[in-house]
Design a protein around this motif. Structure first.
Motif, mmCIF file in Angstrom:
data_model
loop_
_atom_site.group_PDB
_atom_site.id
_atom_site.type_symbol
_atom_site.label_atom_id
_atom_site.label_comp_id
_atom_site.label_asym_id
_atom_site.label_seq_id
_atom_site.Cartn_x
_atom_site.Cartn_y
_atom_site.Cartn_z
ATOM 1 N N VAL A 23 55.791 7.204 -4.482
ATOM 2 C CA VAL A 23 54.386 7.411 -4.116
ATOM 3 C C VAL A 23 54.121 8.858 -3.698
ATOM 4 C CG1 VAL A 23 52.591 6.768 -2.458
ATOM 5 C CG2 VAL A 23 53.962 4.997 -3.568
ATOM 6 N N ALA A 24 55.002 9.431 -2.889
ATOM 7 C CA ALA A 24 54.803 10.816 -2.441
ATOM 8 C C ALA A 24 54.729 11.776 -3.630
ATOM 9 C CB ALA A 24 55.930 11.236 -1.500
ATOM 10 N N GLY A 25 55.566 11.561 -4.618
ATOM 11 C CA GLY A 25 55.558 12.421 -5.806
ATOM 12 C C GLY A 25 54.294 12.253 -6.620
ATOM 13 N N SER A 26 53.758 11.062 -6.636
ATOM 14 C CA SER A 26 52.511 10.805 -7.357
ATOM 15 C C SER A 26 51.337 11.468 -6.650
ATOM 16 C CB SER A 26 52.294 9.296 -7.471
ATOM 17 O OG SER A 26 51.129 9.022 -8.180
ATOM 18 N N VAL A 27 51.300 11.341 -5.331
ATOM 19 C CA VAL A 27 50.222 11.943 -4.542
ATOM 20 C C VAL A 27 50.242 13.463 -4.674
ATOM 21 C CG1 VAL A 27 49.416 12.314 -2.172
ATOM 22 C CG2 VAL A 27 50.062 10.021 -2.929
ATOM 23 N N GLU A 28 51.430 14.052 -4.696
ATOM 24 C CA GLU A 28 51.571 15.510 -4.798
ATOM 25 C C GLU A 28 51.386 16.026 -6.223
ATOM 26 O OE1 GLU A 28 55.153 16.871 -2.884
ATOM 27 O OE2 GLU A 28 54.821 15.506 -1.202
ATOM 28 N N GLY A 29 51.244 15.128 -7.183
ATOM 29 C CA GLY A 29 51.033 15.541 -8.566
ATOM 30 C C GLY A 29 52.310 15.852 -9.324
ATOM 31 N N VAL A 30 53.456 15.521 -8.768
ATOM 32 C CA VAL A 30 54.730 15.776 -9.441
ATOM 33 C C VAL A 30 54.990 14.702 -10.489
ATOM 34 C CG1 VAL A 30 57.226 16.003 -9.115
ATOM 35 C CG2 VAL A 30 55.661 16.978 -7.441
ATOM 36 N N VAL A 31 54.741 13.449 -10.141
ATOM 37 C CA VAL A 31 54.956 12.333 -11.061
ATOM 38 C C VAL A 31 53.698 12.143 -11.902
ATOM 39 C CG1 VAL A 31 55.398 9.855 -11.258
ATOM 40 C CG2 VAL A 31 56.577 11.188 -9.509
ATOM 41 N N ARG A 32 53.816 12.341 -13.203
ATOM 42 C CA ARG A 32 52.681 12.188 -14.119
ATOM 43 C C ARG A 32 52.529 10.763 -14.615
ATOM 44 N NH1 ARG A 32 50.771 16.750 -17.074
ATOM 45 N NH2 ARG A 32 49.329 15.155 -17.706
ATOM 46 N N GLU A 33 53.665 10.086 -14.842
ATOM 47 C CA GLU A 33 53.631 8.702 -15.315
ATOM 48 C C GLU A 33 54.970 8.040 -15.026
ATOM 49 O OE1 GLU A 33 53.271 8.292 -19.607
ATOM 50 O OE2 GLU A 33 54.554 10.037 -19.887
ATOM 51 N N VAL A 34 54.942 6.714 -14.984
ATOM 52 C CA VAL A 34 56.165 5.934 -14.803
ATOM 53 C C VAL A 34 56.268 4.970 -15.976
ATOM 54 C CG1 VAL A 34 57.426 4.308 -13.346
ATOM 55 C CG2 VAL A 34 56.022 6.098 -12.285
ATOM 56 N N LEU A 35 57.375 5.063 -16.702
ATOM 57 C CA LEU A 35 57.643 4.168 -17.827
ATOM 58 C C LEU A 35 58.657 3.127 -17.375
ATOM 59 C CD1 LEU A 35 58.202 6.821 -20.666
ATOM 60 C CD2 LEU A 35 56.061 5.729 -19.983
ATOM 61 N N VAL A 36 58.350 1.875 -17.592
ATOM 62 C CA VAL A 36 59.271 0.792 -17.277
ATOM 63 C C VAL A 36 59.731 0.204 -18.597
ATOM 64 C CG1 VAL A 36 59.548 -1.458 -16.183
ATOM 65 C CG2 VAL A 36 58.206 0.318 -15.048
ATOM 66 N N HIS A 37 61.008 0.411 -18.895
ATOM 67 C CA HIS A 37 61.618 -0.098 -20.120
ATOM 68 C C HIS A 37 62.221 -1.457 -19.801
ATOM 69 C CE1 HIS A 37 64.929 0.219 -23.341
ATOM 70 N NE2 HIS A 37 63.836 -0.226 -23.886
ATOM 71 N N ASP A 38 61.475 -2.500 -20.093
ATOM 72 C CA ASP A 38 61.916 -3.846 -19.743
ATOM 73 C C ASP A 38 62.749 -4.440 -20.873
ATOM 74 O OD1 ASP A 38 61.840 -6.095 -17.888
ATOM 75 O OD2 ASP A 38 60.830 -7.095 -19.547
ATOM 76 N N ARG A 39 63.863 -5.011 -20.496
ATOM 77 C CA ARG A 39 64.790 -5.609 -21.465
ATOM 78 C C ARG A 39 64.752 -7.132 -21.404
ATOM 79 N NH1 ARG A 39 68.301 -2.418 -24.317
ATOM 80 N NH2 ARG A 39 68.324 -0.253 -23.694
ATOM 81 N N GLY A 40 63.534 -7.689 -21.486
ATOM 82 C CA GLY A 40 63.378 -9.136 -21.579
ATOM 83 C C GLY A 40 63.422 -9.874 -20.261
ATOM 84 N N SER A 41 62.783 -9.362 -19.237
ATOM 85 C CA SER A 41 62.771 -10.026 -17.932
ATOM 86 C C SER A 41 62.055 -11.366 -18.009
ATOM 87 C CB SER A 41 62.071 -9.150 -16.892
ATOM 88 O OG SER A 41 62.795 -7.975 -16.663
ATOM 89 N N THR A 42 62.570 -12.318 -17.233
ATOM 90 C CA THR A 42 61.927 -13.630 -17.148
ATOM 91 C C THR A 42 61.308 -13.848 -15.774
ATOM 92 O OG1 THR A 42 64.042 -14.631 -16.528
ATOM 93 C CG2 THR A 42 63.434 -14.672 -18.874
#
Length: 168
Positions: A23-42
């Motif tokens: 969250v801190a990185g997102s607020v500061e503008g460091v994190v542009r996006e988060v990709l979640v590569h899901d491998r078939g979660s149930t």
């Protein structure tokens, strides 16, 4: 700036813990996006990712999605890993000073005992991986998986600490 990639499989709680440390990185503008590569979660992993604004990436979509990532650098984390306070400054300093890949310094919090570390299998993203988009895409061109590349990669250490995922 930074695209975070988290590979999951039935990791709803771990994903939520990791996302909260970003969250801190997102607020500061460091994190542009988060990709979640899901491998078939149930379980509810995909719901956690969706409700927090992450981009869900399917099995065969990862290489194409990485090419179109918004950040100039990738930060690969395990679900359940938490970055400690001050990580954004250390990452920004590293990205401006060098183009070499880096890993975080493992925190003493939750670190396994010496013998457990000595005899356990080394997880490629236990200490995170910070790598430039250009270098990652060049290494992935040969069809190798990100985990395979991470195991062979020579990296430096950032002074920022990571509390590794207890499960994996």
């Amino acid at each position: 700036m930074l695209t975070v990639l988290i590979e999951t499989h039935n990791d709803e709680e771990g994903l939520a813990r990791t996302l909260s440390s970003l969250v801190a990185g997102s607020v500061e503008g460091v994190v542009r996006e988060v990709l979640v590569h899901d491998r078939g979660s149930t379980d509810h992993t995909t719901l956690v990712a969706d409700h927090t604004g992450c981009v869900l990436v399917g099995e065969g979509d990862l290489p194409a999605r990485l090419r179109h990532a918004r950040g100039d650098w990738f930060l690969v984390l395990e679900p359940g890993a938490r970055l400690t306070d001050g990580w954004t400054e250390a990452v920004m300093l590293h990205m401006t000073a060098t183009s070499k890949p880096a890993r975080f310094t493992r925190s003493r919090i939750g670190r396994p005992r010496f013998l457990a570390r000595l005899f356990s299998t080394r997880r490629p993203f236990a200490d995170g991986l910070l790598i430039s988009k250009r270098q990652a895409l060049a290494l992935l061109k040969d069809g190798a998986e990100l985990k395979t590349i991470a195991r062979r990669l020579s990296t430096t250490r950032t002074p920022a600490e990571i509390v590794s995922s207890p499960k994996r």
